[in-house]
Design an enzyme around this catalytic site. Structure first.
Site, PDB file in Angstrom:
ATOM      1  CG  ASP B   7      39.524  19.009 -42.915  1.00 13.48           C
ATOM      2  OD1 ASP B   7      39.632  19.318 -41.713  1.00 13.48           O
ATOM      3  OD2 ASP B   7      39.688  17.844 -43.325  1.00 13.48           O
ATOM      4  CD  GLU B  67      35.603  19.947 -37.978  1.00 17.95           C
ATOM      5  OE1 GLU B  67      35.033  19.570 -39.008  1.00 17.95           O
ATOM      6  OE2 GLU B  67      36.158  19.163 -37.190  1.00 17.95           O
ATOM      7  CG  ASP B 139      41.594  15.277 -46.024  1.00 15.59           C
ATOM      8  OD1 ASP B 139      41.730  15.330 -44.796  1.00 15.59           O
ATOM      9  OD2 ASP B 139      42.030  14.342 -46.716  1.00 15.59           O
TER      10      ASP B 139
END
Lengths: 164, 164
Positions: B7, B67, B139
């Site tokens: 992330d 992502e 995170d």
């Protein structure tokens, strides 16, 4: 001092190398790294990283100069541009080179003499300044411009040091 | 199959590693790479690249999942986030790993079962799914979530292949 200027972009990343010899600026090389927009984005970032790493290996610059970006058309293009810029910057710092950032205003002032210069004016001025046979490709010319900007700025710092 | 989820962020980059053993998902490691906001941005990008390269060297994952981002608060944060993401992705592809991208919707659907799940729900579900002693840092949890998403997706692809 040899300076590598980079103008990162997800489609085209321009690069330009200038050699600063006292007050003289000598053009060494310039070009554009094209990424295949049909390929997956991570592979396009890798191409930017690899191509720049090869250019650094070949020309062994002493410093890297990149334009600092504050604007983009929209969030989407900012994300793409940011990723290309990240790949380019990591190529520079991984090679152990000092990296300098200049705003578009600083680059235009250094090359044309005022901050409101058009892209076209920058291109023509770069051709004259570096004694190029013809106007360089747009992104390569922008990369040369940021290299010239760093040369001027570094030269100024040296002169200031000499005065002190 | 060992999956590294990332992330990316310019301040904090989360990472999470899960091992997929048939239908079982085993938590291997997770953590957060913090960059010093007083340092120059290129050095912060280098820290992200180096830390992830070390994590890849240590845990030797088979794939990387990140992502896919389409939104950001504004152009400024998109540029910063893009650069962090570029550094992270180049660390993955430079290690020769296949890289997979998933939307936030896909990640939430894979972890919680529907795309409107809150961050809090994802964190709690990751704790349960991976049998963590406590909720992971935000995170790091997001990174584990994208790794879990890839495990589900890769598992599904394998089952589809088996049917055919």
């Amino acid at each position: 001092m040899k300076i590598l200027g980079i103008d990162p972009g997800s489609r085209v990343t321009g690069y330009g190398i200038v050699n600063q010899n006292g007050n003289r600026l000598i053009h060494v090389d310039n070009g554009a790294i094209h990424t295949d927009c049909h390929k997956e984005f991570p592979l396009r970032l890798q191409k930017i990283y690899r191509a720049l790493t090869e250019i650094i290996d070949e020309f062994r610059p002493d410093a890297v100069a990149v334009e600092n970006i504050f604007f983009a058309t929209n969030v989407q293009s900012a994300l793409k541009l940011g990723q290309a810029r990240g790949a380019a910057i990591v190529a520079g710092v991984n090679a152990g080179l000092p990296l300098f950032e200049y705003t578009a205003l600083q680059v235009k002032q250094a090359v044309v003499g005022h901050g409101r210069a058009s892209k076209d004016q920058v291109q023509k001025m770069i051709k004259v300044l570096l004694n190029l046979p013809e106007v360089a490709q747009e992104d390569a010319s922008d990369a040369l411009a940021v290299a010239v900007c760093h040369a001027h700025s570094a030269g100024l710092k040296d002169r200031l040091k000499a005065i002190r």
